[in-house]
Design a protein around this motif. Structure first.
Motif, PDB file in Angstrom:
ATOM      1  N   LYS A 139       0.837  -1.192   0.000  1.00  0.00           N
ATOM      2  CA  LYS A 139       0.000   0.000   0.000  1.00  0.00           C
ATOM      3  C   LYS A 139       0.874   1.244   0.000  1.00  0.00           C
ATOM      4  CE  LYS A 139      -3.991  -1.880   2.363  1.00  0.00           C
ATOM      5  NZ  LYS A 139      -4.810  -1.826   3.551  1.00  0.00           N
ATOM      6  N   ALA A 140       0.465   2.187  -0.812  1.00  0.00           N
ATOM      7  CA  ALA A 140       1.184   3.459  -0.847  1.00  0.00           C
ATOM      8  C   ALA A 140       0.905   4.202   0.449  1.00  0.00           C
ATOM      9  CB  ALA A 140       0.720   4.281  -2.034  1.00  0.00           C
ATOM     10  N   ASN A 141       1.935   4.776   1.016  1.00  0.00           N
ATOM     11  CA  ASN A 141       1.782   5.527   2.248  1.00  0.00           C
ATOM     12  C   ASN A 141       1.708   7.004   1.893  1.00  0.00           C
ATOM     13  OD1 ASN A 141       1.499   5.948   4.934  1.00  0.00           O
ATOM     14  ND2 ASN A 141       3.652   5.655   5.435  1.00  0.00           N
ATOM     15  N   VAL A 142       0.524   7.585   2.049  1.00  0.00           N
ATOM     16  CA  VAL A 142       0.280   8.965   1.677  1.00  0.00           C
ATOM     17  C   VAL A 142       0.359   9.828   2.932  1.00  0.00           C
ATOM     18  CG1 VAL A 142      -1.414  10.530   0.651  1.00  0.00           C
ATOM     19  CG2 VAL A 142      -1.182   8.211  -0.218  1.00  0.00           C
ATOM     20  N   ASN A 143       0.955  11.005   2.795  1.00  0.00           N
ATOM     21  CA  ASN A 143       1.100  11.914   3.920  1.00  0.00           C
ATOM     22  C   ASN A 143      -0.236  12.594   4.207  1.00  0.00           C
ATOM     23  OD1 ASN A 143       1.777  13.811   5.827  1.00  0.00           O
ATOM     24  ND2 ASN A 143       3.339  14.806   4.603  1.00  0.00           N
ATOM     25  N   LEU A 144      -0.864  12.217   5.311  1.00  0.00           N
ATOM     26  CA  LEU A 144      -2.124  12.810   5.734  1.00  0.00           C
ATOM     27  C   LEU A 144      -1.956  13.472   7.102  1.00  0.00           C
ATOM     28  CD1 LEU A 144      -4.504   9.879   4.709  1.00  0.00           C
ATOM     29  CD2 LEU A 144      -3.985  11.945   3.416  1.00  0.00           C
ATOM     30  N   SER A 145      -0.773  14.012   7.354  1.00  0.00           N
ATOM     31  CA  SER A 145      -0.447  14.556   8.673  1.00  0.00           C
ATOM     32  C   SER A 145      -1.121  15.888   8.972  1.00  0.00           C
ATOM     33  CB  SER A 145       1.069  14.687   8.829  1.00  0.00           C
ATOM     34  OG  SER A 145       1.576  15.593   7.861  1.00  0.00           O
ATOM     35  N   THR A 146      -1.643  16.561   7.947  1.00  0.00           N
ATOM     36  CA  THR A 146      -2.370  17.816   8.170  1.00  0.00           C
ATOM     37  C   THR A 146      -3.696  17.751   7.420  1.00  0.00           C
ATOM     38  OG1 THR A 146      -1.535  19.009   6.240  1.00  0.00           O
ATOM     39  CG2 THR A 146      -0.180  19.104   8.248  1.00  0.00           C
ATOM     40  N   ALA A 147      -4.633  18.585   7.841  1.00  0.00           N
ATOM     41  CA  ALA A 147      -5.925  18.639   7.169  1.00  0.00           C
ATOM     42  C   ALA A 147      -5.753  19.087   5.721  1.00  0.00           C
ATOM     43  CB  ALA A 147      -6.857  19.582   7.922  1.00  0.00           C
ATOM     44  N   ASP A 148      -4.838  20.019   5.490  1.00  0.00           N
ATOM     45  CA  ASP A 148      -4.601  20.503   4.123  1.00  0.00           C
ATOM     46  C   ASP A 148      -4.094  19.393   3.213  1.00  0.00           C
ATOM     47  OD1 ASP A 148      -5.434  23.075   4.746  1.00  0.00           O
ATOM     48  OD2 ASP A 148      -3.416  23.739   5.262  1.00  0.00           O
ATOM     49  N   PHE A 149      -3.150  18.567   3.709  1.00  0.00           N
ATOM     50  CA  PHE A 149      -2.638  17.448   2.908  1.00  0.00           C
ATOM     51  C   PHE A 149      -3.765  16.461   2.605  1.00  0.00           C
ATOM     52  CE2 PHE A 149       1.961  17.778   4.701  1.00  0.00           C
ATOM     53  CZ  PHE A 149       2.234  18.806   3.821  1.00  0.00           C
ATOM     54  N   VAL A 196      -7.553  11.647  13.215  1.00  0.00           N
ATOM     55  CA  VAL A 196      -7.650  10.298  13.763  1.00  0.00           C
ATOM     56  C   VAL A 196      -6.235   9.864  14.078  1.00  0.00           C
ATOM     57  CG1 VAL A 196      -8.369   7.913  13.350  1.00  0.00           C
ATOM     58  CG2 VAL A 196      -9.702   9.801  12.375  1.00  0.00           C
ATOM     59  N   GLY A 197      -5.869   9.917  15.357  1.00  0.00           N
ATOM     60  CA  GLY A 197      -4.486   9.633  15.733  1.00  0.00           C
ATOM     61  C   GLY A 197      -3.590  10.723  15.190  1.00  0.00           C
ATOM     62  N   ASN A 198      -2.582  10.338  14.416  1.00  0.00           N
ATOM     63  CA  ASN A 198      -1.655  11.306  13.822  1.00  0.00           C
ATOM     64  C   ASN A 198      -2.038  11.716  12.410  1.00  0.00           C
ATOM     65  OD1 ASN A 198       0.000  11.347  16.098  1.00  0.00           O
ATOM     66  ND2 ASN A 198       1.164   9.582  15.396  1.00  0.00           N
ATOM     67  N   ASP A 199      -3.085  11.099  11.866  1.00  0.00           N
ATOM     68  CA  ASP A 199      -3.492  11.377  10.491  1.00  0.00           C
ATOM     69  C   ASP A 199      -4.837  12.085  10.450  1.00  0.00           C
ATOM     70  OD1 ASP A 199      -1.279  10.231   9.260  1.00  0.00           O
ATOM     71  OD2 ASP A 199      -2.207   8.255   9.141  1.00  0.00           O
ATOM     72  N   TRP A 200      -5.112  12.676   9.313  1.00  0.00           N
ATOM     73  CA  TRP A 200      -6.405  13.277   9.049  1.00  0.00           C
ATOM     74  C   TRP A 200      -7.144  12.379   8.081  1.00  0.00           C
ATOM     75  CZ3 TRP A 200      -8.666  17.862  10.793  1.00  0.00           C
ATOM     76  CH2 TRP A 200      -7.892  18.590  11.696  1.00  0.00           C
ATOM     77  N   LYS A 201      -8.451  12.207   8.311  1.00  0.00           N
ATOM     78  CA  LYS A 201      -9.287  11.345   7.478  1.00  0.00           C
ATOM     79  C   LYS A 201     -10.536  12.108   7.049  1.00  0.00           C
ATOM     80  CE  LYS A 201      -7.028   7.465   8.765  1.00  0.00           C
ATOM     81  NZ  LYS A 201      -6.381   6.543   7.908  1.00  0.00           N
ATOM     82  N   VAL A 202     -11.046  11.752   5.887  1.00  0.00           N
ATOM     83  CA  VAL A 202     -12.320  12.294   5.427  1.00  0.00           C
ATOM     84  C   VAL A 202     -13.403  11.456   6.088  1.00  0.00           C
ATOM     85  CG1 VAL A 202     -13.797  12.741   3.433  1.00  0.00           C
ATOM     86  CG2 VAL A 202     -11.321  13.032   3.241  1.00  0.00           C
ATOM     87  N   SER A 203     -14.283  12.116   6.858  1.00  0.00           N
ATOM     88  CA  SER A 203     -15.305  11.374   7.585  1.00  0.00           C
ATOM     89  C   SER A 203     -16.699  11.515   6.981  1.00  0.00           C
ATOM     90  CB  SER A 203     -15.342  11.802   9.055  1.00  0.00           C
ATOM     91  OG  SER A 203     -15.663  13.172   9.149  1.00  0.00           O
ATOM     92  N   GLU A 251     -12.421  25.453  10.724  1.00  0.00           N
ATOM     93  CA  GLU A 251     -11.223  24.658  10.988  1.00  0.00           C
ATOM     94  C   GLU A 251     -10.843  24.791  12.461  1.00  0.00           C
ATOM     95  OE1 GLU A 251      -6.851  24.012   8.935  1.00  0.00           O
ATOM     96  OE2 GLU A 251      -7.951  25.850   8.535  1.00  0.00           O
ATOM     97  N   SER A 252     -10.468  23.677  13.047  1.00  0.00           N
ATOM     98  CA  SER A 252      -9.940  23.684  14.408  1.00  0.00           C
ATOM     99  C   SER A 252      -8.765  22.713  14.454  1.00  0.00           C
ATOM    100  CB  SER A 252     -11.023  23.267  15.415  1.00  0.00           C
ATOM    101  OG  SER A 252     -11.241  21.874  15.354  1.00  0.00           O
ATOM    102  N   ALA A 253      -8.280  22.432  15.635  1.00  0.00           N
ATOM    103  CA  ALA A 253      -7.140  21.525  15.782  1.00  0.00           C
ATOM    104  C   ALA A 253      -7.496  20.087  15.420  1.00  0.00           C
ATOM    105  CB  ALA A 253      -6.611  21.585  17.205  1.00  0.00           C
ATOM    106  N   ASP A 254      -8.787  19.730  15.488  1.00  0.00           N
ATOM    107  CA  ASP A 254      -9.185  18.341  15.284  1.00  0.00           C
ATOM    108  C   ASP A 254     -10.159  18.091  14.139  1.00  0.00           C
ATOM    109  OD1 ASP A 254      -7.591  17.342  17.394  1.00  0.00           O
ATOM    110  OD2 ASP A 254      -9.103  17.997  18.836  1.00  0.00           O
ATOM    111  N   TYR A 255     -10.669  19.150  13.512  1.00  0.00           N
ATOM    112  CA  TYR A 255     -11.557  18.927  12.372  1.00  0.00           C
ATOM    113  C   TYR A 255     -11.531  20.106  11.412  1.00  0.00           C
ATOM    114  CZ  TYR A 255     -15.194  22.083  14.090  1.00  0.00           C
ATOM    115  OH  TYR A 255     -15.887  23.190  14.494  1.00  0.00           O
TER     116      TYR A 255
END
Length: 148
Positions: free
Chosen positions: A32-42, A134-141, A107-111
């Motif tokens: 699986k490709a590991n994509v950088n999702l460390s910020t909401a913008d990414f 979600v943890g250290n990554d950002w996810k589309v919910s 936008e906030s620190a968590d969403y």
């Protein structure tokens, strides 16, 4: 005698290589490709790449486990995470002929809530996208789509 030793050495090398590749199993290199999702913008940028440019790397990684997509139209629809991921994988490499504009609504620190507008020649699609940390990554919910 030297030719016989070289032949056995070559045969042994081929056998070892074959066994090593067989031990990895089919598809072992297709990790699986590991994509950088460390910020909401990414995460938002990757979501747009997946939905408009046919990017397929990291699709499973992008969506939260409880992701849901609602489509507001004459026949309202709701799609689960697995349905959306499957559909996006089928669209691998397909680029949409549209212009994309993004407005961050909140936008906030968590969403983050963003309005993504896709302007096509004959219609406009508006996608309200909710992203969560979600943890250290950002996810589309959540994704809510409407068409004009």
């Amino acid at each position: 005698m030297k030719a016989l030793v070289k032949t056995f050495a070559a045969a042994a090398l081929i056998a070892v290589s074959t066994f090593a590749m067989a031990a990895e199993g089919p598809g072992a290199k297709a990790t699986k490709a590991n994509v950088n999702l460390s910020t909401a913008d990414f995460a938002l940028e990757h979501y747009i790449a997946v939905t408009t440019e046919g990017e397929s790397a990291g699709v499973e990684q992008l969506f939260a486990a409880d992701f849901n997509q609602n489509i507001q139209a004459t026949n309202a629809q709701s799609n689960s995470r697995s349905e959306v991921v499957k559909s996006l994988k089928k669209q691998k490499g397909e680029k949409l002929n549209c212009t994309v504009s993004i407005d961050i609504l909140e936008e906030s620190a968590d969403y983050m809530v963003a309005k993504v507008t896709l302007k096509f020649e004959n219609f406009t699609k508006t996608d309200l996208v909710t992203l969560e940390r979600v943890g250290n990554d950002w996810k589309v919910s959540k994704s809510i789509n409407s068409y004009i």
